[in-house]
Design a protein around this motif. Structure first.
Motif, mmCIF file in Angstrom:
data_model
loop_
_atom_site.group_PDB
_atom_site.id
_atom_site.type_symbol
_atom_site.label_atom_id
_atom_site.label_comp_id
_atom_site.label_asym_id
_atom_site.label_seq_id
_atom_site.Cartn_x
_atom_site.Cartn_y
_atom_site.Cartn_z
ATOM 1 N N MET A 203 0.008 12.147 -35.582
ATOM 2 C CA MET A 203 -0.285 10.725 -35.537
ATOM 3 C C MET A 203 -0.377 10.244 -34.095
ATOM 4 S SD MET A 203 1.942 7.601 -37.107
ATOM 5 C CE MET A 203 2.743 7.256 -35.558
ATOM 6 N N GLY A 204 -1.370 9.443 -33.806
ATOM 7 C CA GLY A 204 -1.540 8.946 -32.446
ATOM 8 C C GLY A 204 -0.374 8.055 -32.019
ATOM 9 N N ARG A 205 0.103 8.259 -30.806
ATOM 10 C CA ARG A 205 1.192 7.417 -30.277
ATOM 11 C C ARG A 205 0.591 6.385 -29.333
ATOM 12 N NH1 ARG A 205 6.105 9.759 -30.868
ATOM 13 N NH2 ARG A 205 6.631 7.573 -31.074
ATOM 14 N N ARG A 206 1.380 5.365 -29.054
ATOM 15 C CA ARG A 206 0.966 4.380 -28.044
ATOM 16 C C ARG A 206 1.526 4.853 -26.708
ATOM 17 N NH1 ARG A 206 3.313 -0.653 -31.206
ATOM 18 N NH2 ARG A 206 4.955 0.900 -31.265
ATOM 19 N N VAL A 207 0.642 5.248 -25.837
ATOM 20 C CA VAL A 207 1.061 5.874 -24.583
ATOM 21 C C VAL A 207 0.668 4.983 -23.404
ATOM 22 C CG1 VAL A 207 0.875 7.948 -23.127
ATOM 23 C CG2 VAL A 207 0.682 8.157 -25.608
ATOM 24 N N GLY A 208 1.612 4.793 -22.502
ATOM 25 C CA GLY A 208 1.298 4.121 -21.240
ATOM 26 C C GLY A 208 1.262 5.168 -20.141
ATOM 27 N N VAL A 209 0.287 5.068 -19.257
ATOM 28 C CA VAL A 209 0.216 5.984 -18.116
ATOM 29 C C VAL A 209 0.257 5.126 -16.854
ATOM 30 C CG1 VAL A 209 -1.226 7.663 -16.887
ATOM 31 C CG2 VAL A 209 -1.075 7.746 -19.381
ATOM 32 N N VAL A 210 1.208 5.388 -15.994
ATOM 33 C CA VAL A 210 1.306 4.591 -14.770
ATOM 34 C C VAL A 210 0.699 5.384 -13.624
ATOM 35 C CG1 VAL A 210 2.848 3.410 -13.165
ATOM 36 C CG2 VAL A 210 3.383 3.440 -15.609
ATOM 37 N N GLY A 211 -0.410 4.887 -13.097
ATOM 38 C CA GLY A 211 -1.116 5.575 -12.010
ATOM 39 C C GLY A 211 -2.404 6.190 -12.534
ATOM 40 N N ALA A 212 -3.534 5.804 -11.929
ATOM 41 C CA ALA A 212 -4.822 6.367 -12.349
ATOM 42 C C ALA A 212 -5.359 7.302 -11.284
ATOM 43 C CB ALA A 212 -5.812 5.252 -12.652
ATOM 44 N N GLY A 213 -4.468 8.064 -10.661
ATOM 45 C CA GLY A 213 -4.889 9.088 -9.703
ATOM 46 C C GLY A 213 -5.331 10.323 -10.477
ATOM 47 N N PRO B 41 1.926 9.208 -6.976
ATOM 48 C CA PRO B 41 1.944 10.225 -5.914
ATOM 49 C C PRO B 41 3.350 10.409 -5.333
ATOM 50 C CG PRO B 41 0.867 8.199 -5.174
ATOM 51 C CD PRO B 41 1.151 8.020 -6.622
ATOM 52 N N THR B 42 3.665 11.651 -5.020
ATOM 53 C CA THR B 42 4.952 11.964 -4.363
ATOM 54 C C THR B 42 4.632 12.771 -3.110
ATOM 55 O OG1 THR B 42 5.175 13.926 -5.749
ATOM 56 C CG2 THR B 42 6.326 11.953 -6.482
ATOM 57 N N PRO B 43 4.050 12.126 -2.093
ATOM 58 C CA PRO B 43 3.595 12.872 -0.909
ATOM 59 C C PRO B 43 4.766 13.442 -0.114
ATOM 60 C CG PRO B 43 3.449 10.511 -0.529
ATOM 61 C CD PRO B 43 3.880 10.685 -1.952
ATOM 62 N N MET B 44 4.415 14.266 0.873
ATOM 63 C CA MET B 44 5.457 14.851 1.719
ATOM 64 C C MET B 44 5.944 13.779 2.693
ATOM 65 S SD MET B 44 5.486 18.492 3.693
ATOM 66 C CE MET B 44 3.777 18.611 3.797
ATOM 67 N N GLY B 45 7.245 13.515 2.643
ATOM 68 C CA GLY B 45 7.812 12.524 3.553
ATOM 69 C C GLY B 45 8.252 13.189 4.846
ATOM 70 N N PRO B 46 8.856 12.420 5.742
ATOM 71 C CA PRO B 46 9.317 13.002 7.005
ATOM 72 C C PRO B 46 10.332 14.116 6.721
ATOM 73 C CG PRO B 46 9.753 10.613 6.900
ATOM 74 C CD PRO B 46 9.181 11.005 5.588
ATOM 75 N N GLY B 47 10.188 15.260 7.385
ATOM 76 C CA GLY B 47 11.124 16.365 7.187
ATOM 77 C C GLY B 47 10.763 17.251 6.008
#
Ligand code: UGA
Length: 436
Positions: free
Chosen positions: A1-11, A86-92
């Motif tokens: 059965m189809g669920r109601r899905v939210g997707v945060v971020g359209a990357g 996105p979870t980019p590379m931060g400092p370090g």
């Protein structure tokens, strides 16, 4: 059965997940804060070069199962919400969770009672637990369900995954997420959130280790007169090793492997675990670019110490691999920058890199015709394994070049195609050069 899905971020991850879940019968609302992106998507414009993605987006919008919005309140009726930020590379080197953190207060307000929140993008081990704490909504379980999508194969990988891993503290939340993938022919691994998060890093870092191993092995093959292609084929036929990721190249790049190996190294450092093995793989990858530049210098000048100052060098391929328009952390760009630093004059062609909008490229004269790359060139370098490069008229390339020298950093070119063209051909992990 189809669920109601939210997707945060359209990357890249969010859009692929949203379109594929809609294709599989779920009702998906994709929330993206960039309004202009929402407008473009709503008009049916997909700016990510991914096979089948535009078709699936159109299909979902046409049948009403996929909508785009910048209004987070639309998540108020979702059964499941996927975080694809996105979870980019931060400092370090650690992953930067800024985008995830900044959205949590809004989610805490809008998510309905009992909604399951899922982390889909790659996040450090412990993030699901941390999100649950920051969210402060004990009725909203946080589940880790990392994606394993390759650029260029994202839709294929989503719809036909090798495995689905679901990490959850509460069994009903795991069952709800597994329900998204019902009917897919793939093993499902249920585990805790930390293990699911680690599984993603472990997989990408292992691929990086495998490639660094192969690249150094290829260098050794050249020195001792062995052929890495045959060595790799032999290794790949061992079921314990497997045939994939055994192709030497100019180094591994892209938006994932470099970022994730650094994040894992950072996590190991923080945990007091000596992961020198992975550090060595990263160093070998950095060194690989020097190895490639030395190879180019040797082929172009006849000596590893020869000068390429004011020499015209043509580059075929700039993206980090074939099948994508992505230039992020591309080994080709690092090699190009080093060649420029050593005084070479570069002309480059890539079938997926348009002439406009490439101001960030390192002093490369971009052209839209591969034959212009060869014009007056003292050497041509294949840096990305675009199949169309094999089919070029290599006799014509030889005719317009200054010296018919080609360095094939991907072992892409076919000796039979080059035969009779006059090209002096250097591959990777091959004993010596070939005169065609
Ligand atoms: C990678 C992983 O393969 C995916 O499973 C993962 O989901 C994704 O990262 C992610 O974390 O999102 P991708 O970044 O698309 O996917 O790139 P790969 O196909 O893994 O290629 C990485 C690099 O290795 C490229 O530079 C490629 O040219 C190089 N490579 C790959 C080789 O040099 N030789 C090979 O034999 C294979």
């Amino acid at each position: 059965m189809g669920r109601r899905v939210g997707v945060v971020g359209a990357g890249y991850v969010g859009l692929t997940s949203a379109a594929c879940l809609a294709h599989r019968g779920h009702n998906v609302v994709c929330v993206e804060k960039d309004k202009s992106k929402v407008d473009r998507l709503t008009e049916g414009t997909v700016s990510i070069a991914e096979p089948r993605l535009p078709e699936l987006v159109s299909e979902g919008m046409a049948n009403g199962r996929l909508t785009f919005t910048s209004d987070p309140n639309r998540l108020a009726v979702a059964d499941i919400v996927l975080l694809c930020l996105p979870t980019p590379m931060g400092p370090g080197g650690a992953a930067d969770l800024g985008a995830v953190d900044s959205i949590l207060p809004m989610l805490a307000e809008v998510l309905p009672v009992g909604c399951v929140l899922v982390t889909k993008s790659t996040v450090p081990v412990g993030t699901a637990r941390r999100i649950a704490e920051l969210l402060g909504r004990p009725d909203v379980p946080v589940v880790s369900n990392p994606e394993f999508l390759r650029e260029g194969f994202a839709v294929q990988d989503f719809l036909h995954p090798d495995r689905i891993v679901v990490g959850a503290a509460e069994p009903p939340a795991a069952t709800a997420v597994i329900g998204l993938y019902l009917g897919m022919d793939a093993p499902v691994l249920r585990t805790d959130t930390a293990s699911a998060e680690m599984a993603k890093y472990a997989s990408n870092a292992f691929l990086a280790l495998k490639l660094s191993y192969v690249n150094v092995l290829a260098e050794l093959c050249e020195q001792v007169g062995a052929d890495m292609s045959d060595v790799g084929r032999t290794m790949g036929l061992d079921a314990r090793i497997g045939p994939a990721f055994l192709m030497p190249g100019p180094g591994w790049g892209g938006s994932c492997l470099p970022k994730d190996t650094n994040a894992l190294l950072n996590a190991a450092d923080s945990a007091g675990v000596d992961f020198g093995l992975l550090r060595a793989a990263v160093l070998a990858n950095t060194r690989q670019r020097d190895t490639v530049v030395r190879k180019i210098r040797t082929a172009a000048t006849g000596s590893p110490a020869g000068s390429i100052r004011d020499m015209r060098i043509g580059l075929l391929g700039l993206t980090f691999k074939a099948g994508t328009d992505d230039l992020r952390d591309s080994p080709a760009l690092v090699v190009a920058a080093e060649l420029v630093a050593q005084g070479a004059i570069l002309t480059a062609y890539d079938p997926c890199v348009p002439l406009a909008g490439q101001e960030g490229l390192p002093s490369v004269h971009l052209v839209d015709d591969p034959y212009l790359v060869a014009k007056d060139a003292a050497a041509i370098v294949v840096l990305t394994e675009w199949p169309e490069f094999r089919a070029l008229d290599w006799a014509q390339l030889a005719a317009v070049s200054d010296r018919a020298v080609v360095i094939d950093t991907r072992n892409l070119l076919d000796g039979e195609v080059l035969a009779g063209t006059g090209f002096v051909h250097t591959g990777v992990g091959k004993p010596g050069v070939t005169r065609s």
